[in-house]
Design a protein around this motif. Structure first.
Motif, PDB file in Angstrom:
ATOM      1  N   VAL A   1       0.864  -1.186   0.000  1.00 13.54           N
ATOM      2  CA  VAL A   1       0.000   0.000   0.000  1.00 13.54           C
ATOM      3  C   VAL A   1       0.902   1.237   0.000  1.00 13.54           C
ATOM      4  N   TYR A   2       0.530   2.193  -0.821  1.00 21.52           N
ATOM      5  CA  TYR A   2       1.287   3.437  -0.964  1.00 21.52           C
ATOM      6  C   TYR A   2       0.344   4.620  -0.755  1.00 21.52           C
ATOM      7  N   VAL A   3       0.924   5.718  -0.295  1.00 22.01           N
ATOM      8  CA  VAL A   3       0.152   6.952  -0.168  1.00 22.01           C
ATOM      9  C   VAL A   3       0.872   8.060  -0.926  1.00 22.01           C
ATOM     10  N   THR A   4       0.105   8.814  -1.686  1.00 20.87           N
ATOM     11  CA  THR A   4       0.608  10.036  -2.314  1.00 20.87           C
ATOM     12  C   THR A   4      -0.025  11.202  -1.574  1.00 20.87           C
ATOM     13  N   LEU A   5       0.802  12.084  -1.060  1.00 17.92           N
ATOM     14  CA  LEU A   5       0.256  13.222  -0.308  1.00 17.92           C
ATOM     15  C   LEU A   5      -0.526  14.147  -1.227  1.00 17.92           C
ATOM     16  N   SER A   6      -1.566  14.723  -0.659  1.00 15.27           N
ATOM     17  CA  SER A   6      -2.397  15.668  -1.411  1.00 15.27           C
ATOM     18  C   SER A   6      -1.565  16.889  -1.799  1.00 15.27           C
ATOM     19  N   HIS A   7      -1.755  17.345  -3.019  1.00 12.38           N
ATOM     20  CA  HIS A   7      -1.050  18.550  -3.462  1.00 12.38           C
ATOM     21  C   HIS A   7      -2.023  19.685  -3.743  1.00 12.38           C
ATOM     22  N   VAL A   8      -3.210  19.604  -3.135  1.00  9.19           N
ATOM     23  CA  VAL A   8      -4.154  20.715  -3.252  1.00  9.19           C
ATOM     24  C   VAL A   8      -3.440  21.934  -2.667  1.00  9.19           C
ATOM     25  N   SER A   9      -3.318  22.987  -3.462  1.00 10.49           N
ATOM     26  CA  SER A   9      -2.446  24.088  -3.028  1.00 10.49           C
ATOM     27  C   SER A   9      -3.090  25.021  -2.002  1.00 10.49           C
ATOM     28  N   ARG A  10      -4.407  25.061  -1.947  1.00  8.83           N
ATOM     29  CA  ARG A  10      -5.033  25.982  -0.993  1.00  8.83           C
ATOM     30  C   ARG A  10      -4.900  25.438   0.434  1.00  8.83           C
ATOM     31  N   PHE A  11      -4.972  26.356   1.401  1.00  4.52           N
ATOM     32  CA  PHE A  11      -4.919  25.967   2.812  1.00  4.52           C
ATOM     33  C   PHE A  11      -6.165  25.165   3.156  1.00  4.52           C
ATOM     34  N   ILE A  12      -5.954  24.060   3.819  1.00  3.60           N
ATOM     35  CA  ILE A  12      -7.069  23.253   4.332  1.00  3.60           C
ATOM     36  C   ILE A  12      -6.885  23.239   5.849  1.00  3.60           C
TER      37      ILE A  12
END
Ligand code: FES
Length: 154
Positions: free
Chosen positions: A126-137
């Motif tokens: 299992v692998y995870v790719t971190l979110s690259h949504v640029s806005r602040f969450i």
């Protein structure tokens, strides 16, 4: 985490988070990827990955119950019971509009509050790719230094 055998170098951005069978057994696993604390969760045969610290006040989501609200599978933060959808990281709540002609209680969305990440599976890994949504969450705050200090104070 036990490694059993050879594994090819994952593609850029893909982080190995564990063997499938181990993550399934554990159901909830804490990982730190690129300095970010993540909860990898297995529920009803699906893997999810989201920021570990709740967007509201940094509560650890690891021990939250999972329930369906308004047709969405959510983790309920153990600290103040905020509900966060597993798939989107949406904050949802139930309320009544007292000004409506006939006040009725229904579910509302606060929008995306918790950063969720992409899970990729192979037969074994299992692998995870971190979110690259640029806005602040909002959950980003509790990954940073200020948020860490605040988390430890509570
Ligand atoms: Fe999660 Fe308050 S810290 S609901």
């Amino acid at each position: 985490m036990e490694d059993r055998g050879e594994r090819e170098e994952p593609a850029a951005g893909l982080h190995f988070v564990g063997l499938k069978e181990d993550l399934i057994k554990a159901k909830r696993s804490f990982r730190t990827l690129e300095g970010r604390d993540i909860l990898v969760l297995y529920h009803q045969e699906i893997f999810y990955a989201l920021d570990f610290h709740c967007y509201h006040a940094g509560g650890p989501l690891q021990n939250g119950d999972i329930e369906e609200f308004d047709g969405k599978l959510c983790i309920v933060c153990p600290k103040h019971k905020y509900k966060i959808s597993l798939a989107e990281g949406e904050g949802i709540y139930r309320a009544t509009n007292p000004y409506a002609p006939v006040p009725t209680t229904r579910w509302f969305s606060k929008g995306i509050k918790q950063r969720v990440h992409t899970v990729t599976e192979t037969d074994r890994d299992v692998y995870v790719t971190l979110s690259h949504v640029s806005r602040f969450i909002e959950s980003d705050y509790f990954q940073g230094e200020k948020g860490k200090v605040e988390r430890e104070r509570m």
